[in-house]
Design a protein around this motif. Structure first.
Motif, PDB file in Angstrom:
ATOM      1  N   ARG A 223     -14.013  12.698  -4.385  1.00 30.19           N
ATOM      2  CA  ARG A 223     -14.948  11.665  -4.697  1.00 30.19           C
ATOM      3  C   ARG A 223     -16.096  11.993  -5.337  1.00 30.19           C
ATOM      4  O   ARG A 223     -16.574  11.291  -6.252  1.00 30.19           O
ATOM      5  N   GLN A 224     -16.448  13.410  -5.489  1.00 29.85           N
ATOM      6  CA  GLN A 224     -17.385  13.613  -6.160  1.00 29.85           C
ATOM      7  C   GLN A 224     -16.804  14.083  -7.815  1.00 29.85           C
ATOM      8  O   GLN A 224     -17.913  13.488  -8.627  1.00 29.85           O
ATOM      9  N   ILE A 225     -15.475  14.342  -8.134  1.00 25.86           N
ATOM     10  CA  ILE A 225     -15.066  14.302  -9.397  1.00 25.86           C
ATOM     11  C   ILE A 225     -15.211  13.127  -9.923  1.00 25.86           C
ATOM     12  O   ILE A 225     -15.645  12.803 -10.938  1.00 25.86           O
ATOM     13  N   HIS A 226     -14.987  11.926  -9.183  1.00 29.22           N
ATOM     14  CA  HIS A 226     -14.767  10.366  -9.355  1.00 29.22           C
ATOM     15  C   HIS A 226     -16.352  10.154  -9.778  1.00 29.22           C
ATOM     16  O   HIS A 226     -16.614   9.483 -10.873  1.00 29.22           O
ATOM     17  N   ALA A 227     -17.233  10.415  -8.883  1.00 22.51           N
ATOM     18  CA  ALA A 227     -18.462  10.181  -9.080  1.00 22.51           C
ATOM     19  C   ALA A 227     -19.344  10.856 -10.531  1.00 22.51           C
ATOM     20  O   ALA A 227     -20.196  10.232 -10.910  1.00 22.51           O
ATOM     21  N   LEU A 228     -19.057  11.848 -10.874  1.00 20.41           N
ATOM     22  CA  LEU A 228     -19.266  12.635 -11.818  1.00 20.41           C
ATOM     23  C   LEU A 228     -18.662  12.099 -13.245  1.00 20.41           C
ATOM     24  O   LEU A 228     -18.854  12.684 -14.357  1.00 20.41           O
ATOM     25  N   SER A 229     -17.598  11.154 -13.303  1.00 19.63           N
ATOM     26  CA  SER A 229     -16.900  10.802 -14.395  1.00 19.63           C
ATOM     27  C   SER A 229     -17.232   9.441 -14.735  1.00 19.63           C
ATOM     28  O   SER A 229     -18.196   8.872 -14.255  1.00 19.63           O
ATOM     29  N   HIS A 230     -16.987   8.873 -16.215  1.00 19.55           N
ATOM     30  CA  HIS A 230     -17.169   7.623 -16.404  1.00 19.55           C
ATOM     31  C   HIS A 230     -16.816   6.572 -15.928  1.00 19.55           C
ATOM     32  O   HIS A 230     -17.148   5.221 -15.994  1.00 19.55           O
ATOM     33  N   ARG A 231     -15.790   6.873 -14.883  1.00 22.92           N
ATOM     34  CA  ARG A 231     -15.101   5.950 -14.166  1.00 22.92           C
ATOM     35  C   ARG A 231     -15.763   5.622 -12.678  1.00 22.92           C
ATOM     36  O   ARG A 231     -15.450   4.726 -11.894  1.00 22.92           O
ATOM     37  N   LYS A 232     -17.227   6.124 -12.453  1.00 28.21           N
ATOM     38  CA  LYS A 232     -17.680   6.137 -11.170  1.00 28.21           C
ATOM     39  C   LYS A 232     -18.223   4.622 -10.682  1.00 28.21           C
ATOM     40  O   LYS A 232     -18.222   4.774  -9.823  1.00 28.21           O
ATOM     41  N   ASN A 233     -18.276   3.725 -11.791  1.00 30.62           N
ATOM     42  CA  ASN A 233     -18.583   2.227 -11.262  1.00 30.62           C
ATOM     43  C   ASN A 233     -16.987   1.532 -10.952  1.00 30.62           C
ATOM     44  O   ASN A 233     -17.117   0.268 -10.686  1.00 30.62           O
ATOM     45  N   GLN A 234     -15.984   2.112 -11.081  1.00 29.50           N
ATOM     46  CA  GLN A 234     -14.715   1.521 -10.946  1.00 29.50           C
ATOM     47  C   GLN A 234     -14.058   2.006  -9.591  1.00 29.50           C
ATOM     48  O   GLN A 234     -14.531   2.866  -8.922  1.00 29.50           O
ATOM     49  N   PRO A 235     -12.887   1.459  -9.307  1.00 31.76           N
ATOM     50  CA  PRO A 235     -12.514   1.641  -7.960  1.00 31.76           C
ATOM     51  C   PRO A 235     -12.207   3.164  -7.934  1.00 31.76           C
ATOM     52  O   PRO A 235     -11.504   3.938  -8.723  1.00 31.76           O
ATOM     53  N   PHE A 236     -12.286   3.708  -6.250  1.00 33.24           N
ATOM     54  CA  PHE A 236     -11.931   4.850  -5.929  1.00 33.24           C
ATOM     55  C   PHE A 236     -10.848   4.727  -4.811  1.00 33.24           C
ATOM     56  O   PHE A 236     -11.322   4.186  -3.956  1.00 33.24           O
ATOM     57  N   VAL A 237      -9.724   4.906  -4.775  1.00 32.85           N
ATOM     58  CA  VAL A 237      -8.476   4.563  -3.872  1.00 32.85           C
ATOM     59  C   VAL A 237      -7.742   5.870  -3.438  1.00 32.85           C
ATOM     60  O   VAL A 237      -7.553   6.731  -4.340  1.00 32.85           O
ATOM     61  N   ALA A 238      -8.148   6.100  -2.208  1.00 33.44           N
ATOM     62  CA  ALA A 238      -7.423   7.149  -1.238  1.00 33.44           C
ATOM     63  C   ALA A 238      -6.334   6.749  -0.555  1.00 33.44           C
ATOM     64  O   ALA A 238      -6.242   5.700   0.133  1.00 33.44           O
ATOM     65  N   VAL A 239      -5.109   7.605  -0.695  1.00 37.10           N
ATOM     66  CA  VAL A 239      -4.043   7.283  -0.077  1.00 37.10           C
ATOM     67  C   VAL A 239      -3.361   8.558   0.652  1.00 37.10           C
ATOM     68  O   VAL A 239      -3.430   9.590  -0.116  1.00 37.10           O
ATOM     69  N   ASN A 240      -3.083   8.609   1.799  1.00 38.06           N
ATOM     70  CA  ASN A 240      -2.531   9.572   2.575  1.00 38.06           C
ATOM     71  C   ASN A 240      -1.004   9.572   2.362  1.00 38.06           C
ATOM     72  O   ASN A 240      -0.293   8.668   3.057  1.00 38.06           O
ATOM     73  N   CYS A 241      -0.582  10.430   1.520  1.00 36.37           N
ATOM     74  CA  CYS A 241       0.850  10.253   1.342  1.00 36.37           C
ATOM     75  C   CYS A 241       1.665  10.563   2.499  1.00 36.37           C
ATOM     76  O   CYS A 241       2.958  10.306   2.670  1.00 36.37           O
ATOM     77  N   GLY A 242       1.169  11.841   3.288  1.00 39.72           N
ATOM     78  CA  GLY A 242       1.868  12.188   4.495  1.00 39.72           C
ATOM     79  C   GLY A 242       1.961  11.227   5.464  1.00 39.72           C
ATOM     80  O   GLY A 242       3.156  11.426   6.421  1.00 39.72           O
ATOM     81  N   ALA A 243       1.442  10.016   5.395  1.00 38.14           N
ATOM     82  CA  ALA A 243       1.612   8.820   6.475  1.00 38.14           C
ATOM     83  C   ALA A 243       2.768   8.140   5.944  1.00 38.14           C
ATOM     84  O   ALA A 243       2.922   6.986   6.643  1.00 38.14           O
ATOM     85  N   LEU A 244       3.086   7.945   4.942  1.00 35.08           N
ATOM     86  CA  LEU A 244       4.293   6.822   4.237  1.00 35.08           C
ATOM     87  C   LEU A 244       5.531   7.465   4.187  1.00 35.08           C
ATOM     88  O   LEU A 244       5.943   8.464   3.672  1.00 35.08           O
ATOM     89  N   SER A 245       6.371   6.592   4.779  1.00 38.51           N
ATOM     90  CA  SER A 245       7.778   6.907   4.801  1.00 38.51           C
ATOM     91  C   SER A 245       8.317   6.583   3.334  1.00 38.51           C
ATOM     92  O   SER A 245       7.492   6.152   2.274  1.00 38.51           O
ATOM     93  N   ASP A 246       9.473   6.963   3.012  1.00 39.66           N
ATOM     94  CA  ASP A 246      10.034   6.944   1.842  1.00 39.66           C
ATOM     95  C   ASP A 246      10.035   5.347   1.197  1.00 39.66           C
ATOM     96  O   ASP A 246       9.416   5.198  -0.109  1.00 39.66           O
ATOM     97  N   THR A 247      10.443   4.391   2.023  1.00 37.74           N
ATOM     98  CA  THR A 247      10.507   3.141   1.699  1.00 37.74           C
ATOM     99  C   THR A 247       8.955   2.247   1.611  1.00 37.74           C
ATOM    100  O   THR A 247       8.810   1.788   0.840  1.00 37.74           O
TER     101      THR A 247
END
Length: 364
Positions: free
Chosen positions: A60-84
């Protein structure tokens, strides 16, 4: 939690956390300097660190310091997702793509368009999903499940893992080409036990935050840590759960604290025994870097401690077991001995019941 508001509109519900980037340790300050250097770029970033070290906060800090800071930040936990589930969650699907697909749905990459997507536990993705992720990074386009049309996207990818991806590549569990695509820039977040300068600043931050949340029952008391509590936090506990565990420990301490000074007994720490151990009684509250191990051993020899070899073995096996989050296989690897020997010593020193089931390699 993910909530589907509309077939073409998805949003993240953010939990309110007290966690924050508190970087006071010299190693943490060096990391922050590096973060400030790489953040304005468009480079993919790979973050490595143990669970609870604050990988998402850094993302989130990297995002906040980038020019994308006013655009979406989406966090996804891949470990909670089955293949399908991973395919439709990440890339979206079209109506009728599978049973139950009653409408079109955007994937998280489309939701993050223009901004940043954070893929936590990236090492848990299956080979099939790894191939599709690699294509997105190469072509900047996504194809929904059940569709033949590509959609152009502009997304910066930040990935994180608590495993060694180089080992995973060597073992054939992670694609080498994807690994190098992800780690254009890479950083390591040290565990809290290796960032001692952050412990007290973090503890004080959490005390302030939770005091505010609990002010209806604390009458705006200004809490402080006793000297013994500070010593415990900094020198006698290694924080296997890292920052997340420290936060929870402070929260609990405030719930049970009887006055405005937090004491050792107010903490509820995993595997910590409130006793004068060999370590505690002989280090006499000194920071570990004030004495060499040889100096301490010489002092023990002078004191003529009875059954020193057995006591040392007990201290080492207990410390290693806690360091490895009470995982027998990891403890064995750390000490360079077999898991059967580890199990035997844990039982011998009362750290494990003799009827405790031995974990298989797939679950440990």
């Amino acid at each position: 939690m993910h909530i589907v508001k509309h077939p073409e509109s998805r949003q993240l519900v953010r939990s309110i956390k007290a966690s924050a980037l508190v970087f006071e340790d010299k190693n943490s300050k060096q990391l922050m300097s590096y973060i400030q250097q790489i953040s304005p770029s468009e480079a993919s970033v790979l973050i490595h660190g143990e669970t609870g070290t604050g990988k998402e906060l850094v993302a989130r800090q990297i995002h906040a310091l980038s020019h994308r800071k006013n655009q979406p930040f989406v966090a996804v936990n891949c470990g909670a997702l089955s293949d399908t589930l991973a395919e439709t969650e990440l890339f979206g699907h079209e109506k009728g793509a599978f049973t139950g697909a009653v409408s079109n749905q955007m994937g998280w990459f489309e939701v993050a368009n223009g901004g940043t997507i954070f893929l936590d536990e990236i090492g848990d993705l299956s080979p099939n999903i790894q191939v599709k992720l690699l294509r997105i990074l190469q072509e900047n386009e996504v194809v929904r499940l059940g569709s033949r049309q590509t959609k152009k996207i502009d997304v910066r990818v930040i990935a994180a893992t608590n495993v060694n991806l180089e080992d995973a590549v060597y073992a054939g569990n992670f694609r080498e080409d994807l690994y190098f695509r992800l780690k254009v820039a890479s950083l390591q977040i040290l565990p809290l036990r290796l960032r001692p300068g952050d412990i007290l600043p973090l503890a004080r931050y959490f005390i302030h935050e939770y005091s505010q949340k609990l002010k209806h029952r604390t009458n705006n008391i200004q809490y402080t840590l006793s000297e013994e509590a500070e010593q415990l936090l900094c020198h006698y506990y290694h924080w296997p759960g890292n920052i997340r565990e420290l936060e929870n420990a402070i929260h609990h301490a405030l719930l049970v604290c009887k006055n405005d000074i937090i004491q050792v007994d107010d903490f509820q720490l995993t595997g910590f025994k409130h006793r004068l151990s060999l370590y505690e009684s002989n280090f006499q509250m000194y920071p570990s870097n004030d004495k060499s191990l040889k100096q301490v051993l010489f002092e023990w020899f002078e004191q003529g401690i009875i059954d020193l070899d057995n006591q040392l073995e007990a201290e080492i096996i207990e410390a290693a077991f806690e360091y490895c989050h009470e995982n027998q296989l990891h403890t064995a690897n750390l000490l360079g001995i077999s898991r059967n020997i580890v199990r035997g010593r844990l039982i011998k020193h009362g750290l494990l019941s003799s009827n405790t089931r031995i974990l298989t390699s797939s679950t440990s």
